[in-house]
Design an enzyme around this catalytic site. Sequence first.
Site, PDB file in Angstrom:
ATOM      1  N   HIS A 149       0.811  -1.221   0.000  1.00 36.84           N
ATOM      2  CA  HIS A 149       0.000   0.000   0.000  1.00 36.84           C
ATOM      3  C   HIS A 149       0.847   1.276   0.000  1.00 36.84           C
ATOM      4  CE1 HIS A 149      -3.049  -2.934   1.276  1.00 36.84           C
ATOM      5  NE2 HIS A 149      -3.980  -2.066   1.010  1.00 36.84           N
ATOM      6  N   GLU A 311     -13.381  -9.290   0.325  1.00 39.86           N
ATOM      7  CA  GLU A 311     -14.058  -8.023  -0.001  1.00 39.86           C
ATOM      8  C   GLU A 311     -14.269  -7.851  -1.500  1.00 39.86           C
ATOM      9  OE1 GLU A 311     -11.308  -5.187   1.903  1.00 39.86           O
ATOM     10  OE2 GLU A 311     -12.528  -5.342   3.710  1.00 39.86           O
ATOM     11  N   GLU A 327     -19.147  -2.772   1.145  1.00 34.86           N
ATOM     12  CA  GLU A 327     -18.345  -1.880   1.987  1.00 34.86           C
ATOM     13  C   GLU A 327     -18.661  -0.418   1.697  1.00 34.86           C
ATOM     14  OE1 GLU A 327     -14.122  -2.580   1.787  1.00 34.86           O
ATOM     15  OE2 GLU A 327     -13.672  -0.692   2.811  1.00 34.86           O
ATOM     16  N   CYS A 405     -10.620   2.294   7.298  1.00 34.24           N
ATOM     17  CA  CYS A 405     -10.681   2.974   5.997  1.00 34.24           C
ATOM     18  C   CYS A 405     -11.979   3.757   5.821  1.00 34.24           C
ATOM     19  CB  CYS A 405     -10.528   1.969   4.862  1.00 34.24           C
ATOM     20  SG  CYS A 405     -11.623   0.541   4.977  1.00 34.24           S
TER      21      CYS A 405
HETATM   22 ZN   LIG Z   1     -13.654   1.001   4.001  1.00 34.80          ZN
END
Ligand SMILES: [Zn+2]
Length: 644
Positions: A149, A311, A327, A405
């Site tokens: 990241h 996800e 999400e 996040c």
């Molecule tokens: Zn998130």
Amino acid sequence: MTTTPTAGAAINAPAAPTPGAAVALRPVPTGAARITGGFWSARQAANRRQALRTGYEKLESAGNLRNLRIAAGQETGEVRGPIFMDSDVYKWLEAAGWEHGREADAELLGWIREVTATVAAAQAADGYLDSVQQVRGGGERYTDLPWSHEHYCAGHLFQAAVAVVRGAGDTGLLDVAVKLADHLVATFGPGKVEDVDGHPVVEMALVELYRETGTREYLDLARWFVDARGHGITERHGKQPTYFSDRVPVREQTTVEGHSVRAVYLTAGAADVAAETGDAELLAALVRQWEGMVSTKTYVTGGIGARWDMEQFGDHHELGPDRAYAETCAAIGSVQWSWRMLLATGESRYADLVERTLYNAFLPGVSLRGTEYFYVNALQLRDGAHPDEERSVAHGRRPWFDCACCPPNIMRTLSSLDAYVATTSADGVQLHQYATGTVRGADGAELAVTTDYPWDGTVRVEVTAPGTGEWELALRVPAWATGARAVVAGRPVDAEPGDYLRVRRAWSAGDVVELVLPLEVRPVEADPRVDAVRGCVALERGPLVYCVEQPDLPEGLVADDVRVHVAELRTARAEHRADLLEGVTTLTFPARRAAAAATGPLYRPASDDPAPASLPEVVEVTAVPYYAWANRELGPLRVWLPRA
Ligand SMILES: [Zn+2]
């Protein structure tokens, strides 16, 4: 570095195409679109007063700011949290920047400068910056880009820097961003390190930094990052490419797949690249992917990313409501992508999805108070569900997450929401989202918008300053708005759903256009290939998706056991309840109690379709907007209601 003049600095918006960009529509100039009252204004006020302040405290208590101080050598110890901890700081800074642009706030500006100083202190002399990698990674750089990241954090820093310049006029963070971007340009690209980050966002961030600074190399690197995907880079790292949006080149992809936030951040960035380079082939590929997402992989709420497993997007029509992941960040990414497609094409379908997603997939992610969050947005919570994973909706909204996040992503979206209301073009002014406020177009034209949307479908637009000559006022008529009508300066005109109502004339101050969007209750069903909700109906009214939530049900009736007849749903009574959930319009309709649902075996001989007489008990059921669920006692919830 090569620089050219840009429009960025004059635009208080997250995406500000340069004057030469291939776009149909442009964001309005700084301060030219303001939400001043009504529905979204209340959400923005909670964001400003509550969320940004507690967010600042969370960045301290969760260790994000301490990580940066350790990297700066100002403190000692181990860094905490996931590898992308810096990105939460940047998303909060972005929110603070836009918020200061909406209305100056000395305390907020003080925090922006203080946090900026911490970020700047952590930056290495050559521009590299990633506190976790610098400390925990022992200074190793870019050895595992699919997971590390490092570019993802850089991208959020660039977006924050742009927001702080555009919103607060402060260039301190931009200096840090430019130093890091120059380092990326020197390090990555053809003939240099040929690698891409596993989590896109740096693409759209580099384009925006180009728009702000005019440094062409940032755009070139963004374009290279987009085109480098789909050529085996993550496989070279021994990883499976689908999750990372790296299985197929962006230009050849036909649908969205893999990790949902990654996928839509990448397409949003690709849309920016297409706009700035006039790349029609790339734009056409994005249109195909967007259509694929909307036709097979989007929840009725606008939410995306069905699977808890990594996800990810599911297969076509894999959109189960109870284990829906959806999400909050994915909804935000979808809005960012659709907004860029709207700018590129001027087509109302993109603004339609922005609306659906904002009200029904983004907004459920935050409590009415503004300080508790859903990471996952399931469309069903069963009776007796117990909380398991931290993100499960069975916990209710939570004040923060180990992987945080979503909360600061919500903050920056609410703080920049004014930018999504209107655009301008050579033809005139376009209104895409309806909120009470003011909009200023080119040539001095000014509009005052008054509406009680989404509770009431009347949108009144008054020309308060006429501008010069003839120009066109375009008002979006959502695709759901069958029977929409408008009155222009006292004369009725047609308003076609799924397009813009366009009125071109030489305007006078005091001219009024009134758009009336019918807010009938709309029972909707899914394509039968969505097996999980076959035989079910959802309720919509205006832009809102409704749900049946336990606190509104009669004693002894569980949400799981509500059965409905479509004809009875159509008779639903809409009532505005100022006292409920900060003011909502509820829908009350006759429903049926499932017969002996809980007493039979799990699997049983199929019965004939029941005659209405077999479900004799009529109960009155009240539905509330889905975004407002879980703000009272947490209990069973259903968006999709089985037919009786
Ligand atoms: Zn998130």
